[in-house]
Design a protein around this motif. Structure first.
Motif, short mmCIF file in Angstrom:
data_model
loop_
_atom_site.label_atom_id
_atom_site.label_comp_id
_atom_site.label_asym_id
_atom_site.label_seq_id
_atom_site.Cartn_x
_atom_site.Cartn_y
_atom_site.Cartn_z
N PRO A 237 1.03 -1.09 -0.01
CA PRO A 237 0.07 0.10 0.14
C PRO A 237 0.99 1.27 0.15
N THR A 238 0.23 2.36 -0.71
CA THR A 238 1.29 3.41 -0.69
C THR A 238 0.27 4.71 0.01
N LYS A 239 1.04 5.73 0.27
CA LYS A 239 0.39 7.06 0.89
C LYS A 239 -0.65 7.47 0.19
N ASN A 240 -1.50 8.10 0.69
CA ASN A 240 -2.60 9.11 0.24
C ASN A 240 -2.50 10.04 0.87
N ILE A 241 -1.63 11.37 0.98
CA ILE A 241 -1.46 12.23 1.56
C ILE A 241 -1.80 13.81 1.06
N SER A 242 -2.06 14.79 1.75
CA SER A 242 -2.77 15.98 1.27
C SER A 242 -1.46 16.80 1.56
N TYR A 243 -1.02 17.72 0.40
CA TYR A 243 0.29 18.51 0.73
C TYR A 243 -0.38 19.97 1.19
N SER A 244 -1.61 20.09 1.06
CA SER A 244 -2.11 21.21 1.93
C SER A 244 -2.26 20.98 3.37
N ARG A 245 -2.48 19.78 3.65
CA ARG A 245 -2.56 19.54 5.14
C ARG A 245 -1.28 19.50 5.70
N ILE A 246 -0.49 18.92 4.91
CA ILE A 246 1.06 18.79 5.58
C ILE A 246 1.66 20.10 5.58
N LEU A 247 1.47 21.03 4.74
CA LEU A 247 1.57 22.55 4.73
C LEU A 247 1.29 23.11 6.18
N ASP A 248 -0.04 23.05 6.35
CA ASP A 248 -0.72 23.41 7.68
C ASP A 248 0.23 23.23 8.73
N SER A 249 0.42 21.79 8.95
CA SER A 249 1.08 21.25 10.11
C SER A 249 2.53 21.75 10.17
N LEU A 250 3.07 21.99 9.06
CA LEU A 250 4.65 22.43 9.00
C LEU A 250 4.68 23.73 9.29
N ILE A 251 3.77 24.56 9.16
CA ILE A 251 3.63 26.15 9.47
C ILE A 251 3.43 26.09 10.85
N GLN A 252 2.54 25.48 11.19
CA GLN A 252 2.51 25.55 12.80
C GLN A 252 3.38 25.04 13.54
N ASP A 253 4.08 24.04 13.21
CA ASP A 253 5.50 23.44 13.95
C ASP A 253 6.59 23.19 12.97
N PRO A 254 7.24 24.29 12.86
CA PRO A 254 8.40 24.17 11.56
C PRO A 254 9.59 22.98 11.97
N ASN A 255 9.63 22.65 13.06
CA ASN A 255 10.60 21.56 13.71
C ASN A 255 9.94 20.36 12.96
N ARG A 256 8.83 19.88 12.51
CA ARG A 256 8.49 19.04 11.75
C ARG A 256 9.17 18.78 10.41
N LEU A 257 9.84 19.84 9.85
CA LEU A 257 10.66 19.86 8.82
C LEU A 257 11.82 18.99 8.86
N ASN A 258 12.29 18.70 10.10
CA ASN A 258 13.48 18.11 10.65
C ASN A 258 13.06 16.45 11.03
N LYS A 259 12.02 16.22 11.63
CA LYS A 259 11.60 14.87 11.92
C LYS A 259 10.27 14.88 12.17
N ASP A 260 9.46 14.12 11.38
CA ASP A 260 8.07 13.89 11.56
C ASP A 260 7.50 12.42 11.37
N SER A 261 7.36 11.88 12.46
CA SER A 261 6.98 10.24 12.50
C SER A 261 5.78 10.08 11.83
N HIS A 262 4.75 11.02 11.84
CA HIS A 262 3.39 11.10 10.98
C HIS A 262 3.41 10.88 9.62
N LEU A 263 4.70 11.50 9.20
CA LEU A 263 4.83 11.44 7.71
C LEU A 263 5.87 10.41 6.99
N LEU A 264 6.87 10.24 7.78
CA LEU A 264 7.75 9.00 7.22
C LEU A 264 8.02 8.14 8.33
N TYR A 265 8.12 6.79 7.85
CA TYR A 265 8.48 5.80 8.50
C TYR A 265 9.78 5.93 9.29
#
Length: 541
Positions: free
Chosen positions: A171-199
């Motif tokens: 199975p592959t990912k089905n992700i929303s780049y718009s939602r990801i952007l919202d989460s990154l803007i709220q918490d820019p540290n997720r640019l360095n590590k985000d267990s919700h986005l990457l294994y």
């Protein structure tokens, strides 16, 4: 379209005024209402004092055609934000915009060897000494395109259709780049590590990638000098210059914690050699053959590329799958099965998999039943290609191998010599692949285990059944052993189906030790993916 709509509205209001004989003194009030109507129809202005619209976006991608493939995603970003600007605070680019630019500049740390189109223009945007910069609108849309470029390459990787073409059916990912952007803007540290986005394995490989690039940069990966024609196997207590060179390599990669620089194959080095062989999936002994030295002499650039390739594979794994409460994972190149429950390894077992002619497929399924003392219904391909010839040359072949005809098919009766062994684990799939025991236990003694017709043969099959049924009071160990006596086929339907993932990772970082293992590219999948992703400057051998 927006301008023509406004014009129609203006005419309508004018006609309304004329019809009802509004006085000239009331015109100011009507003009103010008209202005309010216009502001409702146009995109809301952002704090930066300007906004974008569909026409601006369309014109932008006409001006920058190399970014055309990002247009749909960029448009979605602005539609979700009512066309407000994303990258500006007042008249300046936001802090998050600067952070994202820095991450794009460091894509190699993410194992990505790609350059964004028009990157030189983006560099000018962030270069304070440059006076002639792109317009605000172009800057806004260049940065949005940069974000989509980054998100696709880092968080998604190759698209689902491409993965199917290269034989990856997980199975592959089905992700929303718009939602990801919202989460990154709220918490820019997720640019360095985000267990919700990457294994999580992705970040472990990233750490090792940094280590190996440092080794390469400092020229610490020195060649071990041997004469292939005269080289003799090295064994404990041997002494030579080559031993010192091997010791240095083992120290550089971490198998040795200290480097005594001795040229003697001593006990300290013996432990390091075993650790090295364990990491590479080699037979565990102290002998160092010419093949081992040739492996050590493989260019570090190839090792780096292997890490990058497997980071790409990690991008394809939905994190929710990796975080399941219970799962079985089979890694083909390492010839290993892992049964995980509540975040812990309940069982690790050696396996053997399909040959190059009958490769085990990379896919996922749900284990729904365990069959003890199973019949083996011989696949028609094996009957046509192998069995008919054997039956023709030996009329007693079926009887001698405990086989029989059944409804036009050949099946092998339960028993210790059954090709499926004494237990099999079923997960319905179109490839007719399953896990099973095997009577051919000696095959697990080989380092490279590609022997089957595609199914996965499990060394610890009995223990896997016991582990899966541990919490099921209806199946104590004694009942499992009786069912595995080989007398008659018995089926256990699982109360809860268990996800199984058949994967292909040629390198893996141990969760506990942080050590990296490298495994053989048994089906040449690394070569295929390397060709797809990267240039030909480094060839995976």
């Amino acid at each position: 379209m927006r301008n023509s709509t406004s014009l129609v509205l203006l005419i309508a209001i004018g006609f309304f005024l004329w019809s009802f004989g509004f006085a000239e003194k009331d015109k100011t009030i009507i003009d103010n209402k008209l202005a309010l109507s216009e502001s409702f129809l146009l995109p809301e202005k952002s704090a930066s004092g300007f906004s974008v619209d569909n026409e601006a976006i369309i014109n932008f991608f006409k001006t920058y055609p190399k970014l055309k493939k990002y247009q749909e995603n960029v448009l979605d970003l602005y539609q979700k934000r009512e066309y407000k600007t994303i990258w500006y605070d007042d008249k300046n680019i936001s802090e998050f915009g600067h952070l994202l630019y820095e991450k794009v500049d460091l894509l190699k740390e993410q194992g990505i060897d790609k350059k964004m189109p028009y990157k030189d223009l983006i560099d000018e945007i962030f270069n304070e000494s440059v006076t002639q910069k792109p317009t605000q609108t172009d800057t806004e849309l260049l940065l949005s395109s940069m974000y989509v470029f980054y998100a696709i390459n880092v968080y998604s990787g190759e698209d689902a259709e491409t993965l199917k073409k290269i034989g990856w059916f997980l199975p592959t990912k089905n992700i929303s780049y718009s939602r990801i952007l919202d989460s990154l803007i709220q918490d820019p540290n997720r640019l360095n590590k985000d267990s919700h986005l990457l294994y999580s394995q992705y970040y472990k490989l990233q750490d090792v990638l940094k280590k190996y690039r440092t080794i390469e940069k400092n020229n610490l990966w020195k060649k071990i000098d041997i004469d292939s024609a005269t080289y003799k196997e090295l064994k404990p207590m041997d002494s030579s210059v080559i031993v010192g060179q091997i010791r240095e390599r083992l120290f550089v990669v971490g198998d040795l914690k200290q480097n005594s620089k001795r040229n003697v194959y001593d006990e300290e080095m013996m432990a390091a050699v075993l650790n090295y062989k364990k990491r590479y999936g080699l037979t565990l002994n102290y002998t160092l053959t010419k093949e081992h030295i040739n492996q050590m002499n493989e260019p570090i650039a190839n090792r780096i590329r292997t890490i990058m390739i497997n980071m790409e594979r990690c991008r394809w794994i939905p994190t929710k799958l990796a975080n399941a409460d219970e799962l079985v994972m089979v890694n083909i190149p390492s010839f290993r099965l892992f049964y995980v429950k509540n975040g812990k390894y309940e069982l690790v077992s050696d396996v053997f998999v399909g040959t190059r002619m009958t490769e085990t497929v990379i896919f996922s399924g749900m284990i729904d039943k365990i069959v003890f003392s199973p019949y083996w219904y011989v696949p028609q391909s094996i009957i046509d290609n192998e069995l008919k010839l054997k039956i023709a040359s030996d009329k007693n072949y079926l009887e001698e191998n405990n086989m029989e005809w059944n409804g036009g098919r050949v099946r092998q009766k339960p028993g210790p010599k059954n090709s499926l062994g004494l237990v099999k684990f079923i997960f319905p799939n179109p490839n007719d692949i399953y896990l099973h025991d095997t009577p051919a236990k000696t095959l697990f003694g080989f380092a490279k285990r590609t022997f089957s017709h595609g199914c996965i043969n499990v060394q610890e099959a009995r223990q896997l059944a016991i582990s899966i049924l541990k919490d099921n009071p209806d199946w104590p160990v004694e009942k499992i052993d009786k069912a595995m006596s080989g007398e008659k086929e018995t089926t256990c339907m699982l109360k809860n189906k268990i996800p199984i993932y058949i994967c292909y990772f040629t390198t893996w970082v141990n969760d506990e030790t942080g050590e990296i293992s490298f495994f053989p590219d048994v089906y040449d999948r690394d070569k295929q993916l390397d060709k797809l992703l990267y240039s030909d400057d480094v060839v995976i051998k």
